[in-house]
Design an enzyme around this catalytic site. Structure first.
Site, short mmCIF file in Angstrom:
data_model
loop_
_atom_site.label_atom_id
_atom_site.label_comp_id
_atom_site.label_asym_id
_atom_site.label_seq_id
_atom_site.Cartn_x
_atom_site.Cartn_y
_atom_site.Cartn_z
N GLY A 35 -12.51 39.82 0.13
CA GLY A 35 -13.78 40.55 0.27
C GLY A 35 -14.48 40.74 -1.07
CE LYS A 151 -7.53 48.79 0.09
NZ LYS A 151 -7.16 47.74 -0.84
CE LYS A 295 -5.73 39.06 -3.85
NZ LYS A 295 -6.33 39.59 -2.65
P1 ADP Z 1 -9.63 40.34 -3.00
O1 ADP Z 1 -10.89 40.92 -2.50
O2 ADP Z 1 -9.66 38.86 -3.11
O3 ADP Z 1 -8.43 40.86 -2.25
P2 ADP Z 1 -8.69 41.94 -5.26
O4 ADP Z 1 -9.62 42.52 -6.27
O5 ADP Z 1 -8.06 42.87 -4.28
O6 ADP Z 1 -9.52 40.80 -4.54
O7 ADP Z 1 -7.49 41.14 -5.97
C1 ADP Z 1 -7.78 40.18 -6.98
C2 ADP Z 1 -7.67 40.82 -8.36
O8 ADP Z 1 -6.29 41.09 -8.66
C3 ADP Z 1 -8.11 39.97 -9.52
O9 ADP Z 1 -9.50 40.02 -9.72
C4 ADP Z 1 -7.34 40.55 -10.70
O10 ADP Z 1 -8.17 41.41 -11.46
C5 ADP Z 1 -6.26 41.41 -10.04
N1 ADP Z 1 -4.90 41.22 -10.55
C6 ADP Z 1 -4.00 42.24 -10.70
N2 ADP Z 1 -2.83 41.80 -11.16
C7 ADP Z 1 -2.97 40.45 -11.34
C8 ADP Z 1 -2.07 39.44 -11.81
N3 ADP Z 1 -0.82 39.71 -12.18
N4 ADP Z 1 -2.53 38.15 -11.86
C9 ADP Z 1 -3.80 37.87 -11.49
N5 ADP Z 1 -4.69 38.80 -11.03
C10 ADP Z 1 -4.29 40.07 -10.95
MG MG Z 2 -7.89 42.92 -2.20
#
Ligand code: ADP
Ligand code: MG
Length: 332
Positions: A35, A151, A295
């Protein structure tokens, strides 16, 4: 009572088995679209969101062209946050409960994805129907996240506004960027419409399902009732991927690779990690809570239930990641 992390552990300790009815299809892939990756929470406009969706769908059309059987899901964090902000700003109409806001985002993003993918498939000369299933997901109302929501969703609020909202009973947290609303995020247990989704897949449709992690519902005396929460889309995507017998679970976000020491000078991007390595790195705290950690957890849950490969990469690297030249692969 369960805490979120315990819910997460439950996710990992779920029975390592595949559904009997749908055997593993060697070319089936579930793609979860972030998202945040399609809409920057502060700078993103609807035009920008559509452009990101169009680019992603172009990539997905190429994956379908290669012969993969694709099922799509998507996040909704910024989008549901915008709906909540609009409701608060207006003040003239009754605000909708959170489950209904989740359903709105499924319709909104489902529409954009469905139309865009249909167009990209048409441009690529591929005849395939795309459809969105408004999806409910069962959660456990005894999950402790209902009593103690953690959250964060939506925009940051200025302090005076946040204090007013908290006085009205809205739960918020304060981090270095400001105040943000927090909501319950229970673990997804069961996809209500899963049999229908499987039938549509069998009928050769490209299905978009469990958007925003699904609309959270509970069963009361055998009947479905919506509950105010949001479900993590990565965890719901993992459940969907296992349920439809996918070979690959591909998570598309806004970074190309998962990293150790993320954002630090000694950041190390990962090409491939095993389940045990991922667990170790998770325990060491390398993955952001609420961003990368769910993830990785979802990828582990998928492999644990018999999935072959989970891949985490950026929207524009979907096809190269599938072909093994981009992203981070998580394997048994
Ligand atoms: P999405 O909407 O795709 O779920 P999120 O913002 O929830 O996006 O998750 C992606 C983010 O996770 C990246 O932009 C990055 O800033 C963060 N992140 C946190 N830890 C890590 C890591 N170890 N490696 C890469 N990204 C990371
Ligand atoms: Mg996310």
């Amino acid at each position: 009572m369960r805490s979120w992390s315990l819910c997460g552990e439950l996710f990992l300790t779920a029975k390592a088995q595949r559904p009997a009815k749908m055997s593993q299809n060697m070319s089936r892939i579930v793609i979860a679209i972030g998202g945040n990756a399609i809409l920057n929470p502060t700078r993103g406009s609807p035009v920008e969101q559509q452009r990101m969706i169009d680019e992603t769908c172009r990539e997905i059309a190429q994956i379908i062209r290669k012969g993969y059987d694709v099922v799509l899901t998507h996040g909704n964090g910024p989008q549901i946050g915008n709906i909540l902000a609009m409701q608060e700003e207006c003040g003239l109409v009754h605000p909708q409960p959170l489950d209904v806001c989740g359903a709105e985002t499924q319709g909104m993003l489902g529409y954009s994805l469905q139309q865009s993918l249909d167009n990209r498939l048409t441009e690529a000369g591929i005849k395939k129907q795309v459809t969105t299933v408004l999806t409910q997901v069962i959660v456990d109302e005894s999950c402790s996240s209902f009593e103690n929501p953690t959250k964060p969703i939506g925009i940051y609020y200025p302090e005076n506004r946040a204090l007013r909202m908290m006085a009205q009973g809205i739960k918020m947290i304060h981090d270095k960027k400001g105040y943000r609303r927090v909501v319950p995020s229970p673990e997804p247990l069961q996809i209500v419409e899963i049999d229908l989704i499987k039938k549509l897949i069998k009928g050769d449709a490209t299905v978009i399902a469990a958007g925003g992690g699904g609309i959270p519902v509970i069963r009361k005396n055998g009947l479905l009732v919506g509950i105010e929460a949001v479900i993590d889309k990565d965890l719901a995507g993992s459940l969907l991927a296992s349920d439809v017998g996918a070979e690959v679970f591909l998570i598309l976000t806004d970074v190309e690779k998962v990293a150790l020491n993320y954002g630090k000078e000694n950041q190390l991007d990962l090409d491939e990690i095993t389940v045990s390595e991922a667990l170790r790195y998770m325990k060491e705290g390398h993955f952001g809570k609420g961003s990368m950690e769910p993830k990785v957890l979802s990828a582990l849950g998928f492999i644990k239930k018999g999935g072959k490969r989970a891949i985490i990469t950026s929207l524009d690297k979907a096809l190269p990641a599938l072909l093994g030249t981009a992203g981070t692969r998580i394997i048994a």
